[in-house]
Scaffold this active site. Structure first.
Site, PDB file in Angstrom:
ATOM      1  N   ASP A 222      29.644  41.701 -61.645  1.00 47.16           N
ATOM      2  CA  ASP A 222      28.577  40.894 -62.232  1.00 47.16           C
ATOM      3  C   ASP A 222      29.164  39.674 -62.956  1.00 47.16           C
ATOM      4  OD1 ASP A 222      25.657  40.869 -62.968  1.00 47.16           O
ATOM      5  OD2 ASP A 222      26.479  40.880 -64.992  1.00 47.16           O
ATOM      6  N   GLU A 271      46.364  50.489 -55.300  1.00 42.98           N
ATOM      7  CA  GLU A 271      47.028  51.781 -55.540  1.00 42.98           C
ATOM      8  C   GLU A 271      46.224  52.930 -54.942  1.00 42.98           C
ATOM      9  OE1 GLU A 271      47.400  52.163 -59.755  1.00 42.98           O
ATOM     10  OE2 GLU A 271      48.349  50.192 -59.908  1.00 42.98           O
TER      11      GLU A 271
HETATM   12  C1  NOJ Z   1      23.502  38.991 -62.815  1.00 42.52           C
HETATM   13  C2  NOJ Z   1      22.630  40.171 -62.558  1.00 42.52           C
HETATM   14  O1  NOJ Z   1      22.394  40.267 -61.181  1.00 42.52           O
HETATM   15  C3  NOJ Z   1      21.369  39.957 -63.367  1.00 42.52           C
HETATM   16  O2  NOJ Z   1      20.371  40.880 -63.034  1.00 42.52           O
HETATM   17  C4  NOJ Z   1      21.729  40.012 -64.818  1.00 42.52           C
HETATM   18  O3  NOJ Z   1      20.573  39.702 -65.603  1.00 42.52           O
HETATM   19  C5  NOJ Z   1      22.824  39.016 -65.159  1.00 42.52           C
HETATM   20  N1  NOJ Z   1      23.889  39.004 -64.193  1.00 42.52           N
HETATM   21  C6  NOJ Z   1      23.440  39.344 -66.495  1.00 42.52           C
HETATM   22  O4  NOJ Z   1      24.202  40.511 -66.385  1.00 42.52           O
END
Ligand code: NOJ
Length: 555
Positions: A222, A271
């Protein structure tokens, strides 16, 4: 609606697959909304486990699960309080283990979401940092700064949160006086980690190992472009900064320093046996900068958001496809393709609306047109070389639910002025599995977001066995893709001459034609018919491509 489907006899039966992720079709499960095993109205891991055979039969290769970790759910689980625990609302580590094991037994890989840019404000480190007050060493693991102005009442810099408002929130000292500010690129409940701190780096390598030991096949990372901030946290000097996103490298996004982190993670993955992968969620200004994330010693794949933002227009599509393939070629990574996810309006609704409205829509538009184009767009996507992402429910042709009442919305951005997102609940409405039932088979109880009355007719049950249904179109397309040598694999396509508004390209033993013109158009017969989203009737030498139709041909 009817469509021409390939019969098994039409389909060649071998394919060579090396590096499973290079041409994998990866299905995104949004656990809150996929299937509810315990009837509390919220999807969970038991629900996911129970539906794994459905995903195997659909024909996907891997499943990416959005976050299920312990979380106060300020941003639907993208605010993690404990990276090694499952939120009770989703189940337990035992349930996660069952999902991983049963998926593997069915031949499916499991990719989990990793959220390293920020934690929840309820994370133990952040809570201790607040409790211990200024001078706490825990504060160095986040970005705490004194405010500006005589009494520190102004944020430390001018950065704006992606969800709207300042990217800083002021704390209260343990004695009740106003204290320092902390940085959060998203909601105030999501404080950003300080990735310059070795403890943060160590902790995430340890978290990777925890899940690798659990047996996962990879991580979707993310905000992969956000971890490293420009030294000194410099002002941007502009308002409406969200308009700059995607046009430029920001002091908080796509800094070159992030790449060192992924190189260290790649070493951790190497690994482990069994080709474990890293997938970048990196919103960058250009596909060339996206390619930086998938250099040979970094991640394996990156989402192709430039493709997601492309309209149903042959010229635009060809430009993005060419640029995507060209950008990945020098780094040897597969290109990825994606049309929908949990952060954008579903493509059946985007394509139902005039081009240029963006990826966050409130308008239902012309649903029939949207679905027709969505089906055509999916066949085009699945014919391209590389890995493709399918977001739960798109195989049912689900539209966004554009008329949710405000009081049921949970997207944190909806409640903050001028944020980038805000309408993401519309693509998160729980999946209909059956024609009848209180939540159309989602679970024994209700559903955390209301489902529209049209949901039963769009359910898995309603579409199964109907040769004209979107579900059967996806099943057929994925079966052909698995069986057809060259589909998905490789790095190149060969464009063929075609009338304006029509895309035609050749792959190994295969041709794809896509008519984006909005009217029927006649072309020379490209080969032996395999599959299309609308009925086509090939003549001896020519074939009329209906409007908004993609056809697959064997050659
Ligand atoms: C991207 C994620 O897909 C989204 O749903 C989220 O609100 C933001 N990153 C923050 O983590």
């Amino acid at each position: 609606m009817t469509q021409h489907l390939a019969t098994p006899a039409d389909v060649p039966t071998t394919g060579t697959h090396t590096g499973w992720w290079r041409d994998a079709v990866i299905y995104q499960v949004y656990p809150r909304s996929f299937a509810d095993g315990d009837g509390d109205g919220m999807g969970d891991l038991e629900g996911v486990r129970s539906r794994l055979p459905y995903l195997r039969d659909l024909g996907v290769d891997a499943v990416w699960l959005s976050p299920f970790y312990a979380s106060p759910q300020a941003d639907a689980g993208y605010d993690v309080a404990d990276y090694r625990a499952i939120d009770p609302m989703f189940g337990s580590l035992h349930d996660a283990d069952a999902v991983i094991r049963e998926a593997h037994a069915l031949g499916l890989r499991i990719i989990v979401d990793l959220v390293p840019n920020h934690s929840s404000d309820q994370h133990e480190w952040f809570q201790r940092a607040l409790r211990e007050g200024p001078g706490s060493p825990l504060r160095e693991r986040y970005h705490f700064r004194p405010g500006k102005g005589a009494d520190g009442a102004l944020p430390p810099n001018d950065w704006e949160s992606i969800f709207g408002g300042p990217a800083w929130t002021r704390t209260e000292n343990p004695d009740g006086t106003p204290g320092d500010w902390y940085l959060h690129l998203f909601a105030p409940e999501q404080p950003d980690f300080n990735w310059e701190h070795p403890a943060v780096r160590d902790e995430f390598r340890s978290i990777l190992r925890f899940w690798l030991d659990m047996g996962v096949d990879g991580f979707r990372v993310d905000v992969a472009h956000g971890l490293v901030k420009a030294a000194g946290l410099p002002d941007i000097g502009a308002h409406d900064q969200l308009k700059l996103l995607g046009n430029d490298v920001m002091p908080f996004f796509d800094q070159d320093g992030v790449h060192e982190i992924y190189r260290s993670w790649r070493k951790v993955l190497s690994e482990y046996d069994g080709e474990r992968v890293l997938v970048a969620e990196a919103w960058t200004p250009t596909v060339d900068r996206t390619a930086n994330y998938v250099r040979p010693d970094e991640m394996h794949q990156a989402f192709n958001f430039q493709y997601l933002g492309t309209h149903w227009d042959a010229t635009e599509l060809r430009t993005v496809i060419d640029a995507s393939l060209a950008a990945m070629r020098p780094v040897g990574a597969p290109t990825t393709w994606v049309l929908s996810n949990h952060d954008v309006t579903r493509h059946a609704t985007r394509f139902a609306n005039p081009a240029g409205l963006g990826t966050q829509l409130r308008e239902a538009g012309d649903r029939e047109l949207g679905l027709r184009r969505a089906r055509a767009a999916t066949l085009l996507m699945l014919a391209l070389p590389g890995s493709a992402y399918v977001y739960q429910g798109e195989e049912l042709g689900l539209p966004d639910v554009t008329d949710l009442p405000d009081e049921v919305r949970q997207d944190p951005s909806f409640w903050r002025a001028s944020g980038q997102d805000g309408f993401r609940d519309g693509c998160r409405v729980p999946i209909p599995w059956t024609v009848e039932g209180s939540s159309y088979g989602f679970g024994a109880g209700g559903s955390w977001l209301p489902q529209p009355a049209t949901w039963g007719a769009l359910s898995v049950e309603a579409q199964t066995g109907d040769p004209g249904s979107t579900l059967e179109l996806y099943r057929s397309a994925l079966a052909v893709r698995r069986a057809q040598p060259g589909l998905g694999a490789g790095e190149d396509i060969q464009w063929l001459d075609a009338p304006e508004g029509v895309l035609a390209f050749r792959r190994d033993g295969f041709v794809c034609t896509a008519n984006t013109t909005g009217r029927a158009i006649s072309v020379p017969l490209p080969g032996r018919f395999l599959l299309s989203n609308e009925p086509v009737a090939p003549g001896a030498d020519t074939v009329e491509l209906p409007a908004d139709t993609t056809v697959w041909w064997a050659v």
